[in-house]
Design an enzyme around this catalytic site. Structure first.
Site, mmCIF file in Angstrom:
data_model
loop_
_atom_site.group_PDB
_atom_site.id
_atom_site.type_symbol
_atom_site.label_atom_id
_atom_site.label_comp_id
_atom_site.label_asym_id
_atom_site.label_seq_id
_atom_site.Cartn_x
_atom_site.Cartn_y
_atom_site.Cartn_z
ATOM 1 N N LYS A 171 -1.132 -1.802 -5.146
ATOM 2 C CA LYS A 171 -1.509 -1.957 -3.739
ATOM 3 C C LYS A 171 -0.252 -2.004 -2.870
ATOM 4 O O LYS A 171 0.348 -3.060 -2.694
ATOM 5 C CB LYS A 171 -2.339 -3.234 -3.564
ATOM 6 C CG LYS A 171 -2.753 -3.448 -2.117
ATOM 7 C CD LYS A 171 -3.760 -4.564 -1.947
ATOM 8 C CE LYS A 171 -4.028 -4.806 -0.471
ATOM 9 N NZ LYS A 171 -5.023 -5.840 -0.236
ATOM 10 N N ASP A 179 -4.989 -13.108 -4.434
ATOM 11 C CA ASP A 179 -3.700 -12.440 -4.230
ATOM 12 C C ASP A 179 -2.626 -13.517 -4.290
ATOM 13 O O ASP A 179 -2.439 -14.292 -3.351
ATOM 14 C CB ASP A 179 -3.666 -11.740 -2.860
ATOM 15 C CG ASP A 179 -4.561 -10.504 -2.826
ATOM 16 O OD1 ASP A 179 -5.515 -10.453 -3.618
ATOM 17 O OD2 ASP A 179 -4.300 -9.610 -2.010
ATOM 18 N N LYS A 202 1.143 -5.697 -6.231
ATOM 19 C CA LYS A 202 1.051 -5.512 -4.779
ATOM 20 C C LYS A 202 2.448 -5.724 -4.198
ATOM 21 O O LYS A 202 3.169 -6.638 -4.611
ATOM 22 C CB LYS A 202 0.051 -6.549 -4.250
ATOM 23 C CG LYS A 202 -0.132 -6.575 -2.760
ATOM 24 C CD LYS A 202 -1.303 -7.492 -2.387
ATOM 25 C CE LYS A 202 -1.358 -7.728 -0.885
ATOM 26 N NZ LYS A 202 -2.484 -8.565 -0.474
#
Ligand SMILES: O=P(O)(O)O[C@@H]1C[C@H](O)[C@@H](CO)O1
Length: 484
Positions: free
Chosen positions: A410, A314, A378
């Site tokens: 996300k 991430d 995200k």
């Protein structure tokens, strides 16, 4: 599904006694290994005798208790001891404990046992992770009527012992300097220890360990879609290799010593962290939390994470570079991160949408990310005053629609409410179609949400606390030309 099966009732009793709705991880503790779960928090002990159709172990070293609780926030259910077929239980009686786990939502089962070692390096006191098994006994719990609601009549055993869990065990063992061997486990029903000829035959056939348990439970768990890891504590050399006669007393004495090491290996802090949320996928954040890290340092961190087996990265997008007018620098950092990963690594980009001045900027950065070929957009790190928002999520969905190639989303940061999470899910369902949503393309940042989600499962669709401003957010279906 036949609701009269005892495993439904057993699961209901465990839920009622513990006040916990769902358990993620389970352990079965073999001969002399019952102390492995002693350090568990919020402990509830339930005797097998209180659970209908639960086969009661009749052998020393198998206490016959279910121990439930938490380890570092991960809900765990443990079976302190198991019933063996050599005790005279019918094979099908071993279905009940494992299917009770299934009813409780267990995804990962860690089995332990005591076993004989067939190779010189598998000496008493050694721990070994089981990579596969040989079942000569044949009469297993799954013969007879199949419960199709649990699993298929015929099922694959190619990866019965999860390669991912084996990897995690090995990594934890290395980190905690616990020697860990591996081997194929040959299952004999017992109760006699094997003859030297049987041990020689097993060696020739490729077995490394020999024992009287584990295989019925592995088969039942695999059939039910539960991932299995199994650890043997070698308590003796196999018959004919051992210089002394084999005995259960020796099994218990050796397993007691190895039990401590085993508990470290199963529940070391590191493994707990990795198993939390998702039992098998390991994700790590890079350039976190401000997106202003030194590229040489965070690239090195990312490399190490990949070498250590991380499945997902991430990466915080260098949004401050972008906002300061250094767009080329930001894009080049993104591209370098994308180029680093290997074919199977999932790359999520955290845009930190709450720090971006407007939705136009969210869209511009989303487009750059999509062109770079990343896997997930995200929203947030959760470290800024504004985190996930429906507006930003809507922009993600529109950007993906216009880009025309699949990419996941996300929403993350500050999602604590079941109903709010459900609305994000509805947005994705509206955009992509309900049947198209899976963990491969839709995730939540779940740390603040988990308790609420578990508690709210029963009240699905009845919550009415959705924030008003979310009601008006909608996204056009894929490839509809609605202007944005
Ligand atoms: O841990 P398990 O139950 O597999 O233990 C082994 C097999 C027999 O139950 C016993 C023999 O000593 O130990």
């Amino acid at each position: 599904m036949n609701k009269n099966k005892a495993y439904y009732e057993c699961a209901d009793i465990i839920r009622a006694r513990t006040g916990m709705k769902r358990f993620r991880t389970a352990a079965i503790l073999g001969s002399g290994l019952g102390s492995v779960l002693e350090g568990i928090d919020k402990k509830t002990v339930i005797s097998y005798a209180e659970l209908p159709d639960f086969p009661l172990p009749k052998v020393e070293g198998h206490a016959g208790n279910v121990i439930c609780g938490e380890i570092n926030g991960v809900s765990v259910v443990g079976f302190q001891g198991r019933a063996h077929l050599y005790e005279g239980h019918p094979p099908q009686s071993l279905l009940t404990p494992i299917r009770t786990l299934k009813m409780l939502g267990v995804e990962v089962l860690v089995q332990t046992n005591s076993a004989g070692g067939l190779r010189e390096n598998l000496k008493p006191g050694t721990l070994a992770v089981i990579t596969d098994h040989i079942n000569f006994f044949g009469n297993i719990p799954l013969t007879g009527e199949n419960d199709a609601a649990i699993g298929p009549r015929f099922f694959d055993m190619t990866h019965a012992y999860s390669p991912e869990l084996i990897k995690i065990m090995k990594r934890c063992a290395a980190e905690y300097c616990i020697p860990l061997k591996e081997g194929v486990y040959a299952y004999f029903m017992g109760p006699n220890f094997e003859t030297p000829a049987e041990i020689r035959a097993m060696k020739l056939l490729g077995a490394d360990l020999v024992g009287m348990s584990t295989v019925p439970e592995t088969l039942t768990a695999v059939h039910a879609g539960i991932q299995v890891a199994a650890l043997s504590c070698v308590t003796n050399y196999g018959a004919g290799i051992s210089k002394t006669p084999l005995s259960h007393e020796e099994t218990l004495a050796e397993s007691k010593i190895a039990g401590k090491k085993m508990s470290e290996l199963i529940f070391v802090k590191h493994a707990r962290g990795q198993l939390k949320g998702t039992p098998v996928k390991i994700a790590t954040v890079i350039n976190f939390p401000h997106g202003t890290g030194n590229p040489a340092e965070y690239m090195e961190t990312a490399k190490q994470a990949l070498e250590s087996g991380a499945d997902e990265l991430d990466f915080v997008f260098p949004y401050r570079d972008w906002l300061n007018g250094n767009r080329t620098v930001a894009v080049s950092k993104l591209q370098s991160m994308s180029a680093l990963r290997n074919g199977r690594t999932v790359l999520k980009i955290i845009l930190e949408t709450g720090e971006l001045p407007d939705l136009k900027t969210v869209r511009e950065i989303s487009d750059v990310c999509l062109q770079t070929g990343i896997d997930f957009l995200k929203t947030s790190t959760g470290k800024t005053p504004v985190s996930a928002s429906p507006e930003a999520t809507s922009v993600f969905l529109e950007a993906i629609r216009d880009f025309g190639h699949p990419c996941g989303i996300k929403p993350s940061g500050g999602i604590r409410d079941y109903a709010v999470a459900d609305r994000y899910l509805s947005m994705a369902e509206t955009a992509w179609g309900k049947d198209m949503i899976s963990a491969a393309n839709f995730r939540f940042g779940a740390s603040g949400l988990l308790d609420n989600l578990l508690g709210g499962l029963s009240s699905l669709h009845t919550e009415n606390t959705v924030q008003q401003d979310m009601k008006n957010i909608s996204v056009s279906p894929p490839f509809n030309n609605t202007p944005h």
